[in-house]
Design a protein around this motif. Structure first.
Motif, short mmCIF file in Angstrom:
data_model
loop_
_atom_site.label_atom_id
_atom_site.label_comp_id
_atom_site.label_asym_id
_atom_site.label_seq_id
_atom_site.Cartn_x
_atom_site.Cartn_y
_atom_site.Cartn_z
N LEU A 140 0.83 -1.20 0.00
CA LEU A 140 0.00 0.00 0.00
C LEU A 140 0.87 1.26 0.00
O LEU A 140 0.65 2.19 -0.78
N GLY A 141 1.89 1.26 0.89
CA GLY A 141 2.79 2.41 0.95
C GLY A 141 3.60 2.59 -0.31
O GLY A 141 3.78 3.71 -0.81
N GLU A 234 2.26 18.17 10.29
CA GLU A 234 0.93 17.94 9.76
C GLU A 234 1.00 17.54 8.29
O GLU A 234 1.81 18.06 7.52
N MET A 235 0.15 16.62 7.90
CA MET A 235 0.05 16.17 6.50
C MET A 235 -1.30 15.51 6.33
O MET A 235 -1.95 15.13 7.32
N PRO A 236 -1.77 15.35 5.10
CA PRO A 236 -3.05 14.66 4.88
C PRO A 236 -3.02 13.26 5.49
O PRO A 236 -1.99 12.59 5.49
N LEU A 237 -4.17 12.84 6.02
CA LEU A 237 -4.24 11.56 6.72
C LEU A 237 -3.79 10.40 5.83
O LEU A 237 -3.03 9.53 6.27
N LEU A 238 -4.26 10.37 4.58
CA LEU A 238 -3.89 9.28 3.67
C LEU A 238 -2.39 9.27 3.42
O LEU A 238 -1.75 8.21 3.42
N THR A 239 -1.82 10.45 3.22
CA THR A 239 -0.37 10.55 3.00
C THR A 239 0.39 10.05 4.21
O THR A 239 1.34 9.25 4.07
N GLY A 240 -0.02 10.50 5.38
CA GLY A 240 0.67 10.07 6.60
C GLY A 240 0.57 8.58 6.82
O GLY A 240 1.56 7.93 7.18
N PHE A 241 -0.62 8.01 6.58
CA PHE A 241 -0.81 6.57 6.78
C PHE A 241 0.05 5.77 5.81
O PHE A 241 0.71 4.80 6.21
N CYS A 242 0.06 6.15 4.54
CA CYS A 242 0.83 5.41 3.54
C CYS A 242 2.32 5.52 3.80
O CYS A 242 3.06 4.53 3.66
N LEU A 243 2.80 6.70 4.18
CA LEU A 243 4.23 6.85 4.49
C LEU A 243 4.61 6.07 5.73
O LEU A 243 5.71 5.50 5.81
N ALA A 244 3.70 6.04 6.72
CA ALA A 244 3.98 5.25 7.93
C ALA A 244 4.04 3.76 7.58
O ALA A 244 4.90 3.03 8.10
N CYS A 245 3.15 3.30 6.70
CA CYS A 245 3.19 1.91 6.25
C CYS A 245 4.53 1.60 5.59
O CYS A 245 5.15 0.55 5.85
N LEU A 246 4.99 2.52 4.75
CA LEU A 246 6.27 2.34 4.06
C LEU A 246 7.42 2.37 5.05
O LEU A 246 8.40 1.62 4.92
N PHE A 247 7.30 3.19 6.09
CA PHE A 247 8.33 3.27 7.12
C PHE A 247 8.46 1.95 7.88
O PHE A 247 9.56 1.41 8.03
#
Length: 313
Positions: A140-141, A234-247
């Motif tokens: 997903l990320g 701060e960042m859009p929720l979808l962006t933050g979630f996807c980047l966290a998944c990638l992290f």
């Protein structure tokens, strides 16, 4: 060796293990804070974000403990309290192993083993469940990353996890077929197998275990987003979630040991999030606090439990 001697030897061994684990945790935290401006912790925003992240630690741990109770319960009766102690002890032992692979062996070692072959096989199921969850969210990320920054290597980096996901899925959904092979290895014959306690998983039960892993991943990710917000990132929720998944996916595939893990975490978090915020200190603080909440605090509790460990029966 008489009973009194066994007790003394067990306490001695348990104390040594506890001291080693506590020392490892101490030097790990000290190393991470050496070049870290502790004062930056006070530059956070609304404390409700920090408190919420701490509260979610119990949900995070509770989900993993319940999952381990289901896994170990297929080999022998396990109470929630026993599963909790086993989980914390394994988490503490993972501090000393690459990519924390010692966590599951530590759980088994701490338990009163009645059906070791089955415990070993369900340990593999737990690991493959974790891999399946990581690959799902990692893809997903990576998909999001390919959308915002398309390129040849980005496509390759997405293709490899998809292939791995296919392989892991095949193993996961055929667990009860190959688990019998593990349980019948010749070296396992010296262990007692209590067939009346052994319970085979249905597909529905395996999906429940996978669902618990995915829910825990979401809780962990939400903790990270809360801590980033606490540090004014701060960042859009979808962006933050996807980047966290990638992290989290990157942390799983990059070889490391817990003693050096925080430095790697910091570098990866900066690489992923610095395009959305110039607050590098805030990114590092959020990553450090997440690491402290979900690993160091439970590992401290688990280290103490090893004092009562009985390695010599």
């Amino acid at each position: 060796m008489n009973k009194a001697t066994k007790i003394r030897v067990n306490y001695a061994i348990g104390s040594v293990i506890t001291i080693l684990l506590l020392a490892a945790i101490y030097y790990q935290v000290k190393a991470q804070l050496r070049d870290f401006d502790v004062a930056s912790l006070y530059s956070g925003g609304a404390n409700v974000y920090l408190v919420s992240a701490f509260v979610l630690m119990f949900a995070n741990l509770g989900l993993e403990i319940y999952k381990w109770k289901l896994l170990a319960g297929s080999a022998q009766p396990v109470s929630f309290g026993a599963a909790t102690k086993s989980f914390l002890a394994g988490l503490a032992l993972s501090i000393l192993t690459p990519n924390r692979i010692g966590e599951y062996p530590g759980r088994i070692l701490y338990m009163k083993q009645r059906n070791t072959p089955r415990l070993i096989s369900v340990t593999f199921l737990g690991m493959f469940t974790q891999f399946l969850c990581l690959f799902l969210f990692g893809i997903l990320g990576l998909t999001y990353y390919n959308v915002v920054a398309p390129g040849y290597w980005q496509k390759i980096s997405l293709l490899i996890p998809i292939v791995c996901l296919t392989c892991v899925s095949f193993i996961f959904f055929n667990f009860e077929k190959w688990s019998r092979i593990i349980e019948r290895f010749s070296f396992m014959r010296k262990f007692n197998t209590y067939s009346r306690l052994l319970k085979r998983f249905t597909l529905k039960e395996q999906l429940v275990i996978l669902g618990l892993s995915m829910l825990r991943f979401c809780v962990y990710t939400f903790q990270y987003l809360l801590l980033l917000s606490w540090m004014h990132i701060e960042m859009p929720l979808l962006t933050g979630f996807c980047l966290a998944c990638l992290f989290f996916f990157s942390m799983a595939v990059v070889p490391s040991i817990a003693l050096a893990e925080m430095g790697i975490r910091g570098q990866i978090s900066l690489l992923l999030f610095q395009n959305f915020s110039t607050n590098k200190i805030g990114i590092l603080v959020a990553t450090l606090v997440l690491w402290f909440i979900n690993l160091i605090i439970p590992a401290l509790a688990g280290s103490i439990l090893w004092i009562k460990m009985r390695l010599i029966k």
